[in-house]
Design an enzyme around this catalytic site. Structure first.
Site, PDB file in Angstrom:
ATOM      1  N   CYS A   2       0.873  -1.373   0.023  1.00  0.00           N
ATOM      2  CA  CYS A   2       0.071  -0.117  -0.054  1.00  0.00           C
ATOM      3  C   CYS A   2       0.976   1.107  -0.182  1.00  0.00           C
ATOM      4  O   CYS A   2       2.092   1.230  -0.012  1.00  0.00           O
ATOM      5  CB  CYS A   2      -0.875   0.167   1.107  1.00  0.00           C
ATOM      6  SG  CYS A   2      -1.929  -1.529   1.406  1.00  0.00           S
ATOM      7  N   ARG A  27       0.920   2.515  -6.238  1.00  0.00           N
ATOM      8  CA  ARG A  27       1.294   1.595  -5.238  1.00  0.00           C
ATOM      9  C   ARG A  27       0.022   0.703  -4.789  1.00  0.00           C
ATOM     10  O   ARG A  27       0.215  -0.572  -4.144  1.00  0.00           O
ATOM     11  CB  ARG A  27       1.966   1.845  -4.028  1.00  0.00           C
ATOM     12  CG  ARG A  27       3.197   2.530  -4.185  1.00  0.00           C
ATOM     13  CD  ARG A  27       3.966   3.173  -3.020  1.00  0.00           C
ATOM     14  NE  ARG A  27       3.908   2.163  -1.783  1.00  0.00           N
ATOM     15  CZ  ARG A  27       5.211   1.465  -1.630  1.00  0.00           C
ATOM     16  NH1 ARG A  27       5.970   1.811  -2.306  1.00  0.00           N
ATOM     17  NH2 ARG A  27       5.255   0.471  -0.673  1.00  0.00           N
ATOM     18  N   TRP A  70      -3.623  -1.465  -1.170  1.00  0.00           N
ATOM     19  CA  TRP A  70      -3.689  -2.900  -2.119  1.00  0.00           C
ATOM     20  C   TRP A  70      -4.053  -3.645  -1.171  1.00  0.00           C
ATOM     21  O   TRP A  70      -3.167  -4.152  -0.358  1.00  0.00           O
ATOM     22  CB  TRP A  70      -2.298  -2.967  -2.938  1.00  0.00           C
ATOM     23  CG  TRP A  70      -2.396  -4.275  -3.714  1.00  0.00           C
ATOM     24  CD1 TRP A  70      -2.090  -5.576  -3.223  1.00  0.00           C
ATOM     25  CD2 TRP A  70      -2.586  -4.431  -5.091  1.00  0.00           C
ATOM     26  NE1 TRP A  70      -2.135  -6.394  -4.330  1.00  0.00           N
ATOM     27  CE2 TRP A  70      -2.429  -5.590  -5.515  1.00  0.00           C
ATOM     28  CE3 TRP A  70      -2.787  -3.531  -5.955  1.00  0.00           C
ATOM     29  CZ2 TRP A  70      -2.511  -6.316  -6.693  1.00  0.00           C
ATOM     30  CZ3 TRP A  70      -3.111  -3.900  -7.503  1.00  0.00           C
ATOM     31  CH2 TRP A  70      -2.759  -5.228  -7.572  1.00  0.00           C
ATOM     32  N   ASN A  96       1.323  -0.230   6.035  1.00  0.00           N
ATOM     33  CA  ASN A  96       1.659  -0.826   4.898  1.00  0.00           C
ATOM     34  C   ASN A  96       2.440  -2.133   5.383  1.00  0.00           C
ATOM     35  O   ASN A  96       3.529  -2.011   6.193  1.00  0.00           O
ATOM     36  CB  ASN A  96       2.545   0.061   3.988  1.00  0.00           C
ATOM     37  CG  ASN A  96       2.963  -1.134   2.814  1.00  0.00           C
ATOM     38  OD1 ASN A  96       2.299  -1.931   2.104  1.00  0.00           O
ATOM     39  ND2 ASN A  96       4.049  -0.597   2.134  1.00  0.00           N
ATOM     40  N   GLY A  97       2.241  -3.162   4.939  1.00  0.00           N
ATOM     41  CA  GLY A  97       2.920  -4.353   5.545  1.00  0.00           C
ATOM     42  C   GLY A  97       1.830  -5.509   6.034  1.00  0.00           C
ATOM     43  O   GLY A  97       0.566  -5.409   5.672  1.00  0.00           O
ATOM     44  N   GLU A 476       9.306 -20.027 -19.170  1.00  0.00           N
ATOM     45  CA  GLU A 476       8.999 -18.768 -18.685  1.00  0.00           C
ATOM     46  C   GLU A 476      10.225 -17.730 -18.993  1.00  0.00           C
ATOM     47  O   GLU A 476       9.759 -16.693 -19.432  1.00  0.00           O
ATOM     48  CB  GLU A 476       8.948 -18.667 -17.004  1.00  0.00           C
ATOM     49  CG  GLU A 476       8.737 -17.422 -16.122  1.00  0.00           C
ATOM     50  CD  GLU A 476       7.934 -16.761 -16.973  1.00  0.00           C
ATOM     51  OE1 GLU A 476       6.654 -17.014 -17.236  1.00  0.00           O
ATOM     52  OE2 GLU A 476       7.605 -15.295 -16.414  1.00  0.00           O
ATOM     53  N   LYS A 480       9.633 -14.487 -21.218  1.00  0.00           N
ATOM     54  CA  LYS A 480      10.028 -13.120 -20.742  1.00  0.00           C
ATOM     55  C   LYS A 480      11.046 -12.367 -22.131  1.00  0.00           C
ATOM     56  O   LYS A 480      10.742 -11.460 -22.193  1.00  0.00           O
ATOM     57  CB  LYS A 480      10.942 -13.290 -19.552  1.00  0.00           C
ATOM     58  CG  LYS A 480      10.721 -12.371 -18.514  1.00  0.00           C
ATOM     59  CD  LYS A 480       9.284 -11.991 -18.334  1.00  0.00           C
ATOM     60  CE  LYS A 480       8.459 -13.237 -17.886  1.00  0.00           C
ATOM     61  NZ  LYS A 480       6.983 -13.082 -18.117  1.00  0.00           N
ATOM     62  N   GLU A 483       8.744 -11.759 -25.164  1.00  0.00           N
ATOM     63  CA  GLU A 483       7.439 -10.758 -24.955  1.00  0.00           C
ATOM     64  C   GLU A 483       8.113  -9.154 -24.942  1.00  0.00           C
ATOM     65  O   GLU A 483       7.268  -8.321 -25.198  1.00  0.00           O
ATOM     66  CB  GLU A 483       6.589 -11.071 -23.865  1.00  0.00           C
ATOM     67  CG  GLU A 483       7.172 -10.876 -22.645  1.00  0.00           C
ATOM     68  CD  GLU A 483       6.027 -10.971 -21.608  1.00  0.00           C
ATOM     69  OE1 GLU A 483       4.730 -10.849 -21.715  1.00  0.00           O
ATOM     70  OE2 GLU A 483       6.149 -11.837 -20.465  1.00  0.00           O
ATOM     71  N   HIS A 499      14.995 -34.695 -30.009  1.00  0.00           N
ATOM     72  CA  HIS A 499      14.085 -35.317 -30.694  1.00  0.00           C
ATOM     73  C   HIS A 499      13.542 -34.185 -31.784  1.00  0.00           C
ATOM     74  O   HIS A 499      12.315 -34.113 -32.164  1.00  0.00           O
ATOM     75  CB  HIS A 499      12.842 -35.467 -29.803  1.00  0.00           C
ATOM     76  CG  HIS A 499      13.261 -36.558 -28.961  1.00  0.00           C
ATOM     77  ND1 HIS A 499      13.658 -38.047 -29.186  1.00  0.00           N
ATOM     78  CD2 HIS A 499      13.880 -36.704 -27.514  1.00  0.00           C
ATOM     79  CE1 HIS A 499      14.040 -38.644 -28.338  1.00  0.00           C
ATOM     80  NE2 HIS A 499      13.968 -37.806 -27.141  1.00  0.00           N
ATOM     81  N   LYS A 595      -1.712  -5.748 -20.132  1.00  0.00           N
ATOM     82  CA  LYS A 595      -1.369  -6.384 -18.662  1.00  0.00           C
ATOM     83  C   LYS A 595      -2.389  -7.634 -18.265  1.00  0.00           C
ATOM     84  O   LYS A 595      -2.072  -8.613 -17.922  1.00  0.00           O
ATOM     85  CB  LYS A 595      -1.210  -5.604 -17.796  1.00  0.00           C
ATOM     86  CG  LYS A 595      -0.766  -5.735 -16.292  1.00  0.00           C
ATOM     87  CD  LYS A 595       0.552  -6.793 -16.232  1.00  0.00           C
ATOM     88  CE  LYS A 595       0.825  -7.133 -14.959  1.00  0.00           C
ATOM     89  NZ  LYS A 595       2.246  -8.089 -14.900  1.00  0.00           N
TER      90      LYS A 595
HETATM   91  C1  AGP Z   1       3.538 -12.857 -18.807  1.00  0.00           C
HETATM   92  O1  AGP Z   1       4.460 -11.770 -18.706  1.00  0.00           O
HETATM   93  C2  AGP Z   1       2.391 -12.040 -19.507  1.00  0.00           C
HETATM   94  N1  AGP Z   1       2.001 -10.984 -18.818  1.00  0.00           N
HETATM   95  C3  AGP Z   1       0.844 -12.975 -19.564  1.00  0.00           C
HETATM   96  O2  AGP Z   1       1.538 -14.355 -20.134  1.00  0.00           O
HETATM   97  C4  AGP Z   1       0.179 -13.340 -18.422  1.00  0.00           C
HETATM   98  O3  AGP Z   1       0.914 -14.122 -17.516  1.00  0.00           O
HETATM   99  C5  AGP Z   1      -1.115 -13.890 -18.764  1.00  0.00           C
HETATM  100  O4  AGP Z   1      -1.856 -13.178 -19.620  1.00  0.00           O
HETATM  101  C6  AGP Z   1      -1.865 -14.290 -17.460  1.00  0.00           C
HETATM  102  O5  AGP Z   1      -2.084 -13.277 -16.777  1.00  0.00           O
HETATM  103  P1  AGP Z   1      -2.889 -13.575 -15.304  1.00  0.00           P
HETATM  104  O6  AGP Z   1      -2.008 -14.205 -14.459  1.00  0.00           O
HETATM  105  O7  AGP Z   1      -3.171 -12.259 -14.813  1.00  0.00           O
HETATM  106  O8  AGP Z   1      -3.893 -14.435 -15.471  1.00  0.00           O
END
Ligand code: AGP
Length: 600
Positions: A2, A27, A70, A96-97, A476, A480, A483, A499, A595
């Site tokens: 927060c 935040r 938050w 906050n915490g 992952e 990263k 993207e 394979h 996002k």
């Molecule tokens: C990952 O870096 C992306 N932002 C995307 O793959 C994300 O993880 C995916 O859209 C799922 O989002 P969520 O965890 O909010 O469901």
């Protein structure tokens, strides 16, 4: 996470504190509030954004505290918004915490105090009410309250008949701003950087008392001097905490985020986990299958969880990309638990899968970062990862917090299904508690990773390989990089290279190998030798020093057991960030991405 703020000076406190809250809104933003003290204390708070807050336009009060929330405990409601007060309303507190022992404190206080919220924070004003006797100063009473608290906190408080604001810091940042005619107190510099760049960072254990013309800092009850310094950031840069991008700031927030995920949930002596879950014991013992649904990074965290749930809870686990998920019939739906892993809690594909599971009659659980999100309203149970808001589109700290929280969940199930003994559980939990510090050790290598990124940035393709718990991290790491740098990157199970994908490996290919405990390093090394013999450049993130002779570059991972791959992942986050930064990409907002993907 927060945002807290305070002002004491010669100006009207309300508009100033409101402005500082607007500056902290990144935040957390599910509720906000202000308390003013002009000799008496008045509180204005409500769920919603800072600009929705209804407060008098001006006041005679030149002392005020504020909060933007938050949630980690309690839904975002008017009552749960901060500031919280004592029974008489003469004391106001913002926090906050996480106060780990709030349950015990609330039980102790509830027979003589009236609680109006579901938050952990509210125990503080009631404790202060008892300590603030006529002969005590606000600071003395406050210090006695702090002795009762366990957990992480940045606190600010003000009280009727007492001058100024008191504050305290323990594992949650708190900074003082020195302005002409007054002083500020805040979680973060962005709150007041438009008023002053002259700051004092408080340290853990510090207590501070601010008046309009003085700032006194104490540690263990004794006055201490803390350095004053001038911050060079502008307001916009300050929101990123001095980092160039939110993504890098959030990568560096992981130690604090992980401490929040673990806070108050580990019973070390008993070798057990407490998650505030009310799944019936007979269901937990008899559940036949756990089906996890998720997307993107959350799907990779789910793959990690599958391995641990099967290992510790002795239960069949399936993981599905949410958009591909159909509830697999033929089994008794009531003996199935469907787990939706989603940091935003709003991903349409995941919500769609969850609704199919609900329609089939399965019991459901959400693992999410966002209190009050849609997923929490459509599942039977919720476990929060407590990572705080993540602004960068690329998920970073939330992946680590998901994996740690899901590891706690696998121990929780194992202990209640009798498939995990307390000694083994204690060992796993001890390893988890070393993760925040191990992640910090990796973050301290940030400059080295930038140099490595510079060496590899021009490779034509990037293959990430891993096994066992290293495989989700390889996937992952590839996500990263692709993207945010727009480079071609793919993650593979290390054993799969031979394979087919090996045909793509040339001297212009970079191979990044996860060689850690939990990731079958010896077997993964075989894949490394396959690509090494074809001239590819090999970067290893490893806790096994003997791997170095097979690698062109090695980044060392601290030893923390099954959590090593998630620590290794921090290197991959930094690697992706620096490759993208060297290519001047739009790191926080990559092209074509959002996002939270709220469309199917
Ligand atoms: C990952 O870096 C992306 N932002 C995307 O793959 C994300 O993880 C995916 O859209 C799922 O989002 P969520 O965890 O909010 O469901």
């Amino acid at each position: 996470m927060c945002g807290i703020t305070g002002y004491v000076g010669t100006e009207d406190g309300i508009p100033i504190v409101q402005e500082t809250l607007r500056n902290l809104e990144y935040r957390g933003y599910d509720s906000a509030g202000v308390a003013v003290n002009d000799g008496d204390v008045a509180v204005y708070k409500q769920a919603g954004q800072v600009e929705d807050l209804t407060v008098p336009a001006t006041s005679a009060a030149s002392c005020a505290i504020g909060h933007t929330r938050w949630s980690t405990h309690g839904e975002p409601t008017d009552d749960n918004a901060h500031p919280h007060t004592d029974c008489s309303g003469r004391i106001a507190v913002v926090h906050n915490g996480i106060i780990d022992n709030y349950d015990d404190l609330r039980a102790e206080l509830s027979d003589r105090h009236t609680f109006t919220s579901d938050t952990d924070t509210e125990v503080v004003p009631h404790l202060l009410e008892e300590e603030l006797t006529p002969d005590a100063t606000l600071q003395e009473a406050f210090e006695r309250v702090l002795e009762r608290l366990e957990g992480s906190y940045a606190l600010a408080a003000t009280a009727r008949g007492h001058e100024g604001i008191v504050g305290a810091r323990q594992d949650s940042p708190l900074v003082v701003g020195h302005a002409d005619g007054g002083h500020f107190l805040a979680s973060d510099v962005p709150a007041f950087v438009e008023y002053t760049r002259d700051v004092t960072y408080l340290e853990d254990g510090d207590v501070v008392h601010l008046t309009d013309d003085d700032v006194s800092v104490f540690s263990d009850g004794r006055p201490v001097q803390r350095d004053r310094r001038t911050v060079e950031w502008d307001a916009q840069a300050a929101e990123k905490g001095g980092y160039d991008h939110y993504m890098l700031k959030e990568i560096h927030e992981q130690p604090q985020a992980l401490r929040q995920a673990l806070s108050g949930r580990i019973d070390e002596l008993g070798g057990d986990v407490e998650l505030d879950l009310s799944l019936p014991p007979e269901f937990v013992e008899s559940v036949e299958e756990i089906q996890i649904v998720a997307c993107g990074t959350s799907y990779h965290a789910s793959l990690y969880a599958k391995e641990l749930l099967e290992r510790y809870a002795d239960v069949r686990v399936t993981t599905s990309i949410a958009s591909e998920y159909e509830f697999s019939g033929g089994r008794d739906p009531w003996s199935t638990l469907v787990v939706a892993v989603t940091q935003s809690g709003e991903t349409a594909d995941t919500l769609g899968a969850l609704r199919r599971a609900n329609a089939a009659g399965a019991r459901t659980l959400a693992v999410t970062n966002t209190v009050g999100s849609t997923v929490t309203r459509e599942t039977d149970e919720t476990v929060y990862i407590r990572a705080g808001p993540e602004i960068g589109v690329a998920a970073t700290k939330t992946f680590a917090s998901q994996v740690v929280t899901l590891t706690l969940l696998s121990v929780w199930f194992g202990r209640r299904r009798g498939s995990l003994d307390s000694e083994t559980a204690a060992e796993v939990l001890s390893g988890l508690q070393r993760v925040p510090g191990a992640v910090q050790q990796v973050l301290d290598q940030d400059a080295r990773v930038r140099d490595v990124a510079r060496e590899y940035a021009d490779e034509e393709a990037f293959f990430f390989v891993g096994r066992d718990l290293g495989r989700p991290v390889a996937l992952e790491g590839a996500l990263k990089l692709k993207e945010i740098s727009y480079d071609h990157a793919e993650g593979f199970a290390a054993g799969e290279l031979k394979h087919g994908p090996l045909a793509l490996v040339t001297p212009e290919t970079a191979v990044i190998a996860v060689l850690t405990d939990g990731g079958a390093p010896e077997k993964t090394l075989k894949a490394v030798k396959e690509v090494d013999s074809r001239g590819a450049s090999v970067l290893g993130v490893s806790s096994a020093d003997d791997a170095e002779k097979y690698l062109d570059t090695m980044l060392s991972v601290p030893e923390v057991g099954v959590a090593e791959p998630v620590v290794a992942n921090v290197y991959l986050q930094l690697f992706a960030y620096h490759v993208a930064d060297l290519k001047d990409r739009a790191i926080d907002k990559p092209r074509n991405l959002a996002k939270s993907v709220t469309v199917e």
